[in-house]
Design a protein around this motif. Structure first.
Motif, PDB file in Angstrom:
ATOM      1  N   SER A 127     -26.863 -11.581   6.727  1.00 11.57           N
ATOM      2  CA  SER A 127     -26.401 -11.338   5.379  1.00 11.57           C
ATOM      3  C   SER A 127     -24.943 -11.769   5.209  1.00 11.57           C
ATOM      4  O   SER A 127     -24.564 -12.364   4.201  1.00 11.57           O
ATOM      5  CB  SER A 127     -26.619  -9.865   5.079  1.00 11.57           C
ATOM      6  OG  SER A 127     -25.764  -9.428   4.124  1.00 11.57           O
ATOM      7  N   ARG A 130     -24.713 -15.504   4.944  1.00 11.03           N
ATOM      8  CA  ARG A 130     -25.094 -16.012   3.642  1.00 11.03           C
ATOM      9  C   ARG A 130     -23.942 -15.826   2.650  1.00 11.03           C
ATOM     10  O   ARG A 130     -23.608 -16.721   1.889  1.00 11.03           O
ATOM     11  CB  ARG A 130     -26.346 -15.306   3.135  1.00 11.03           C
ATOM     12  CG  ARG A 130     -26.918 -15.942   1.894  1.00 11.03           C
ATOM     13  CD  ARG A 130     -28.266 -15.347   1.549  1.00 11.03           C
ATOM     14  NE  ARG A 130     -28.172 -13.956   1.180  1.00 11.03           N
ATOM     15  CZ  ARG A 130     -27.791 -13.548  -0.032  1.00 11.03           C
ATOM     16  NH1 ARG A 130     -27.508 -14.410  -0.958  1.00 11.03           N
ATOM     17  NH2 ARG A 130     -27.711 -12.270  -0.287  1.00 11.03           N
ATOM     18  N   ASP A 138     -31.749 -12.415   1.158  1.00 11.30           N
ATOM     19  CA  ASP A 138     -31.427 -12.313   2.580  1.00 11.30           C
ATOM     20  C   ASP A 138     -32.639 -12.671   3.431  1.00 11.30           C
ATOM     21  O   ASP A 138     -32.534 -13.360   4.446  1.00 11.30           O
ATOM     22  CB  ASP A 138     -30.973 -10.890   2.939  1.00 11.30           C
ATOM     23  CG  ASP A 138     -29.514 -10.660   2.559  1.00 11.30           C
ATOM     24  OD1 ASP A 138     -28.834 -11.660   2.244  1.00 11.30           O
ATOM     25  OD2 ASP A 138     -29.071  -9.500   2.574  1.00 11.30           O
TER      26      ASP A 138
END
Lengths: 607, 602
Positions: free
Chosen positions: B189, B192, B115
């Motif tokens: 996060s 992603r 992250d």
């Protein structure tokens, strides 16, 4: 236009509020520029005979309107962008889904992969493709309305003045367009460089590669490639920047000409008493605003045109995939009644990979009886994995047929065929989901089937050791608490997944023991009979001893079956199978030792 | 600004030229609007009062030429600046990739570090915003200064009024910034994860299983969960930030209105000429908007600065132990030198002394008080059940992890005391999940750019390929040993099969010529003939070397000089195959489990 129609359809589908936002923004953005152009003109026109109150009233109400329109425009800008992203995310998701649902065989064609890549690029950035079009639409409509308004003002000045301005703008448009086309083609030509640079960067970022890069001190060579790519990219940027500088230089001279003509002409009119100071201010003001507006309109039109071309790849890809899927589903296919294990007959099967001249399978025929356990054996590249893929209905045969209970497997509805089939692939990998989800691969769990699969595969014992039992996430990519399974544990997981499909009547196991230790392997063989019960099964393994648990063995060579029979029969035959078996077996016999001083194991074999 | 400055210092060329072009662009873009404010005044004055046609046309010409000049200069400076910024960005990307390799091994695959890397990578995208931001800021400062001078010359308090109202926007901007950072923290996060799911669309390693196990729905529902949460975060953010941006606009419009009224009244009372009225009106509009641009850009820049903190922080993550060469005491240095020369003569022994280890993220000991020694030139096999700790031991031997307690010595020196590069030169390792690079074959072996590989090295590369039986294959490729592996670099790249890759990995290890050979499960995907071939090759190259093998195929490992049986992280037994077979035990039962299957039928 087709692209825009498609995009508006998607907007209506995923976030229809965007439509009224576009309308509202068009109105407020079109009216706003007129406010501060007209107010000073009115003041200049009337200041000689106005009261303060009139002045305050005029300016006050103008300010209120400006504040209102300004607020609306600002508020809409962010909100619209957010909604644009919503639509874009849905488009990305649709694309992912389409590429996961398209026939697997398509993945054999590099063109398909390139098109998916292009389509992804056309939705993955907010400034390109679909995002670029939607973002540009917002100011565009307001600009069109405002331009119409200014044209009204301008034609009052002089129609040929208007024509002159228009001509200049068209030349602007052409210049921008030329630059945009150049930019597009340069980037397209540079795509490989960008792709190479990205992929190699990803290699350097990949945790799995780290060990090898470190231990062989390979970073230097990776870095020098990355530097070369960076230089190339900067070089590409330089070409574009230089072109832009040239274009802007020419445009600056065009602007000079335009300004000279406009101001000179207005000054001339004023000197000759045709217009007064207020009109002079109005005309210069509105001409300047008009120029700025038209410039931006021109750029936006070019953007929309180019981004539409980019986005059309997406459109074409989606259309084709769904056409294919529709054809598949309409030519089908009623579900067949099914009882007991499947019987498979393979008739004269041929398969040639695209861009290859060699047959991967040539004229292969074979019947697997209901409930039979068949072992598929052969050296690397004999065609075993290809045959498995064809049996899985992932590839269509080039010619020949595979029948299940007398019906071509391509004539079953897809869901039914896949539910009858259970597979452990040699190169399967785990998903970053929980253990349970990795086994069930679905949103619901059939508890009984799940428990049986967990127990039979031996995964139960592994899950019990995990911190959150079977809810533990695998891999740490998406969860810091995730765990990593060893090779042997993964194979148990894949076996559990195959066993979980309890309606399956046909089981395919491709090298399910390669990473298992000797005892785990033996354990699996002992349980083999129990989980193949009631199913027809095909077992691929390089450990030839394992094939003795099977009823029959098919030995593949060059895409054909060259030997067929039980283990004892094939040993007695003294053919290819027997030779290969002997290679492995002799190393387990007491006292045997393969020669370590020569690296010619193959030759001693043939000698 | 600290992070921005840190980043600018990474610029390959001197950051002075970056700053020079930046200031030039700012100056020009700041002067241009002022020019458009001042010149019409002179023109209007001519029109209304002085009525001197030659001056009038002169001013018009000057206005137009001035516009031309600033346009040309700005255009040039902006182009130069863009290129320099791109260069900087590219070198930062390389720096990031390098850092990724150098951080602690166990951190590389954890979610929090991934992250963090994601944010570090994203923060570089902010650099593209930084350049225009710096330009607008510079421009705004120039505009503010010059318009303020214009206005002060008429009424100083007008400037105060304009600035005063502008100050009101500061709390709004502060609030915006908080929202922005919060948004980027909350969505990094999720973004992603969402992107990860979408990568699956083109990752064909997953494609078969997803289709056959009908897993697309599961996958899409997981992706949808991420998407929905991104959209929720976005919705929150844009609704609030939209209102704040709207309010800022309202303040600006009120400001314009007020200034306008003041100027209008003065015009009514003949305190202002029409020319000055127009100019001051223009100036105050420019001042107001320049101030709000300035504030806005300061907000953008501080946000970028804060985002870049992720990049700077990532660069500051601890490097792997041994990365920074600690100055070693002279005596120790001499000792290491001595050991290295011993090793070069072919005498290499390994002592594992009471080593215990557990992974940083787990409480379970993978290795427990493990002790053994390998003599120079000895070939040793590690066998044991799945999860016995064999591969972990290899990672410790390779210095990827540090033992929790105990030591690993080579010729009596702790492996952690060797200079890193020299230590890697001692090892030739083939990992279970080895990876080749998508570069040229020669570069994969030589680990150097092909044009830097000497003829001598080339000959050794060919020799290594010969030893692993891949030279004929390599020479038949379109560009021989300089053919790219995989199709990344060229359409003509070669894609080796699993077996060929395995042999190439052996060739790489041979070329590397480490005195300690370690091979972890090198044959699991090979058919019996290739397996035997590969094993005989490996035994062959390990002559005169100290070597460690791991395999589940006990027919292959039985020829090792000694076999170590690992179980639950401990050494259970050791000895030759014959000695181990004499006793009941794990080894014997594992061996028999495999051998029985091959027992002859009679």
């Amino acid at each position: 236009m087709k692209v825009l129609r498609f995009l508006f359809k998607k907007i209506r589908q995923y976030d229809p509020k965007m439509l009224w936002m576009l309308t509202l923004n068009a109105i407020s953005a079109a009216l706003y520029p007129f406010i501060w152009v007209f107010v000073p003109v009115l003041i200049l026109h009337h200041y000689q005979d106005w009261q303060i109150s009139q002045l305050i009233l005029l300016i006050g109400s103008a300010a209120v309107c400006a504040a209102l329109f300004g607020f609306i425009t600002e508020w809409l800008k962010g909100n619209y962008r957010m909604r644009m992203n919503t639509v874009r995310y849905h488009l990305i998701r649709d694309l992912t889904e389409a590429s996961l649902r398209m026939p697997y065989q398509n993945t054999l064609y590099p063109e398909t992969l390139d098109r998916i890549e292009f389509s992804r690029n056309s939705v993955s950035s907010p400034h390109q493709g679909a995002g670029g079009i939607m973002l540009t639409l917002l100011p565009l409509f307001g600009e069109i309305l405002a331009v119409l308004g200014f044209i009204g003002v301008l034609s009052a000045v002089s129609p040929w003045m208007f024509l002159l301005v228009l001509t200049l703008l068209i030349s602007n448009f052409l210049a921008y367009k030329k630059h945009a086309v150049l930019e597009e083609s340069t980037f397209k030509a540079a795509m490989p460089t960008f792709r190479q640079s990205d992929s190699l960067t990803a290699v350097a970022h990949d945790p799995l590669r780290k060990k090898d890069i470190l231990l062989y001190s390979a970073w230097n060579v990776v870095e020098s490639y990355l530097r070369d790519f960076a230089d190339k990219i900067v070089g590409i940027m330089r070409t574009l920047v230089e072109h832009r500088i040239k274009m802007n230089t020419v445009l600056a001279f065009v602007e000079l000409l335009r300004d000279l003509v406009i101001f000179g002409w207005l000054a001339y009119q004023f000197v000759n008493g045709k217009i007064d100071a207020a009109l002079f201010v109005l005309y210069t003001g509105s001409l300047l605003s008009f120029m700025v507006l038209m410039q931006s309109l021109v750029q936006n039109l070019v953007t929309i045109q180019l981004e539409s071309v980019r986005f059309s790849t997406y459109l074409k890809f989606m259309e084709e995939v769904y056409n294919q899927i529709n054809v598949e589903s309409t030519t089908a296919k009623t579900a067949q009644r099914f009882e007991g294990a499947a019987e498979i007959s393979i008739e004269d099967l041929e398969f040639i990979y695209p861009n290859s001249e060699k047959n991967a399978l040539s004229g292969l025929s074979l019947t697997i009886h209901s409930g039979e356990k068949l072992a598929l054996v052969g050296e690397n590249a004999a065609g075993k994995s290809t045959l498995i893929k064809l049996l899985c209905r992932l590839y269509r045969p080039t010619s020949g047929h595979i029948l299940m209970n007398g019906i071509d497997i391509w004539d079953y509805p897809e869901e039914q065929y896949f539910s009858l089939l259970s597979v452990v692939f040699q190169d399967a990998i785990t998903f970053p989901f929980s253990i349970k989800e990795n086994v069930t691969m679905g949103l619901q769990t059939n508890v009984l089937a799940y428990q049986i699969a967990m127990a039979q595969s031996g995964l139960q014992a592994i899950a019990e050791q995990a911190p959150k039992k079977d809810e533990t996430t695998l891999l740490r990519i998406l969860d810091d608490e995730g765990i990593e399974l060893s090779g042997g544990e993964k194979q148990k997981l894949f076996l559990a997944r195959a066993l979980y499909k309890n309606e399956a009547r046909f089981l395919l196991l491709d090298e399910p023991t390669a990473a298992l230790d000797a005892l785990a392997e033996k354990e699996l063989y002992e349980r083999f009979a129990s989980f193949t019960e009631g199913k027809t099964s095909v077992f691929v393994s390089h450990r030839l001893a394992s094939t003795r648990f099977c009823d029959r063995i098919a030995f593949l060579k060059d895409g054909k079956i060259v030997e067929m029979g039980s283990h004892n029969e094939l040993i007695a035959l003294q053919g290819e199978y027997q030779q290969l078996f002997e290679v492995q077996a002799r190393n387990y016999r007491q006292g045997s030792l393969f020669s370590i001083n020569t690296n010619t194991g193959l030759e001693t074999e043939h000698a | 600004m600290r992070n921005i400055i840190t980043i600018l210092k990474f610029s390959k060329r001197s950051s002075t030229s970056l700053l020079f072009w930046l200031s030039l662009v700012s100056l020009v873009s700041g002067v241009r609007p002022v020019f458009y404010v001042i010149m019409p005044k002179f023109i209007l004055d001519e029109l209304l009062g002085l009525q001197r046609p030659q001056y009038l046309f002169g001013y018009v010409a000057f206005l137009c030429l001035g516009a031309l000049f600033t346009a040309l200069l700005g255009n040039l400076a902006e182009g130069r600046f863009t290129l320099l910024a791109e260069e900087l960005n590219q070198s930062l990307r390389i720096l990031l990739a390098n850092k990724t390799l150098n951080i602690e091994y166990h951190l590389s695959e954890s979610k929090s570090v991934l992250d963090m890397k994601e944010r570090a990578k994203n923060s570089l995208d902010f650099l593209y915003q930084l350049s225009p931001s710096l330009v607008s800021t510079g421009g705004a400062i120039v505009t503010i200064t010059s318009t303020a001078i214009l206005m002060i010359s008429w009424r100083w308090w007008l400037v105060i009024l304009v600035l005063g109202i502008s100050l009101l926007t500061i709390p709004l901007l502060k609030r915006l910034q908080v929202l922005e950072l919060d948004n980027s923290a909350r969505s990094a996060s999720e973004n992603r994860a969402f992107r990860y799911f979408l990568e699956l669309a083109v990752d064909y390693r997953y494609a078969k299983d997803l289709r056959l196990f009908v897993g697309v729905d599961l996958l899409m529902s997981r992706a949808k969960k991420n998407m929905d949460s991104i959209l929720r975060i976005n919705h929150d953010y844009f609704t609030r930030s939209g209102t704040l941006n709207g309010l800022i606009r309202v303040l600006v419009e009120i400001q314009t209105g007020l200034v306008f009224i003041i100027l209008g009244i003065n015009l009514l009372f003949r305190q202002l000429s029409v020319g000055n009225f127009t100019m001051l009106y223009g100036a105050s509009r420019q001042l107001g908007s320049a101030v709000s641009v300035l504030f806005d850009q300061i907000r953008v820049i501080t946000t970028i600065n804060l985002e870049l903190a992720f990049f700077v922080d990532f660069l500051r993550l601890p490097d792997r132990d041994g990365m920074e060469e600690t100055p070693v005491v002279n005596q120790q240095n001499v000792e290491v030198e001595k050991v290295l020369s011993e090793i070069n003569e072919g005498k290499l022994s390994v002592q594992v002394q009471d080593v215990s280890f557990r992974y940083p993220t787990s409480d379970e000991l993978v290795l427990e008080h493990l002790t053994f020694a390998i003599q120079p030139g000895e070939t040793v096999a590690l066998v044991g059940r799945n999860g016995a700790g064999k591969s972990t031991l290899v990672k410790l031997l390779c210095r990827l992890y540090k033992p929790k307690s105990g030591r690993i010595l080579i010729n009596g020196t702790d492996i952690w005391d060797f200079p890193l590069e020299q230590f890697y030169a001692i090892l030739s390792v083939i990992f279970q999940d080895f990876q080749l690079l998508p570069l040229l074959l020669s570069e994969n072996l030589g680990c150097k750019k092909s044009d830097q590989i000497s003829d001598d090295e080339l000959a050794r590369i060919e020799e290594a390929l010969g030893k692993s039986d891949m030279l004929n294959w390599a020479q038949a490729l379109p560009y021989g040993i300089h053919t790219p592996m995989t199709r990344l670099l060229s359409e003509e790249g070669a894609v080796p099969s699993g077996g060929q890759e395995q042999k190439l990995a052996i060739a790489r290890a041979v070329y590397h010529d480490g005195r300690l050979i370690i091979m972890d499960e090198p044959t699991s995907a090979l058919d019996p003939r290739k397996e035997e071939q590969v094993f005989s090759q490996m035994l062959n190259i390990s002559q005169n070397h100290t070597a460690i093998f791991i395999s589940h195929r006990l027919s292959s490992t039985r020829h090792a000089d000694r076999i170590f049986v690992l179980d639950g992280g401990k050494l259970l037994a050791e000895g030759s195959h014959e000695a181990l077979m004499e006793h009941e035990g794990l080894y014997r039962s594992m061996y028999l489990a495999q051998a029985d299957q091959y027992a002859s039928e009679q």
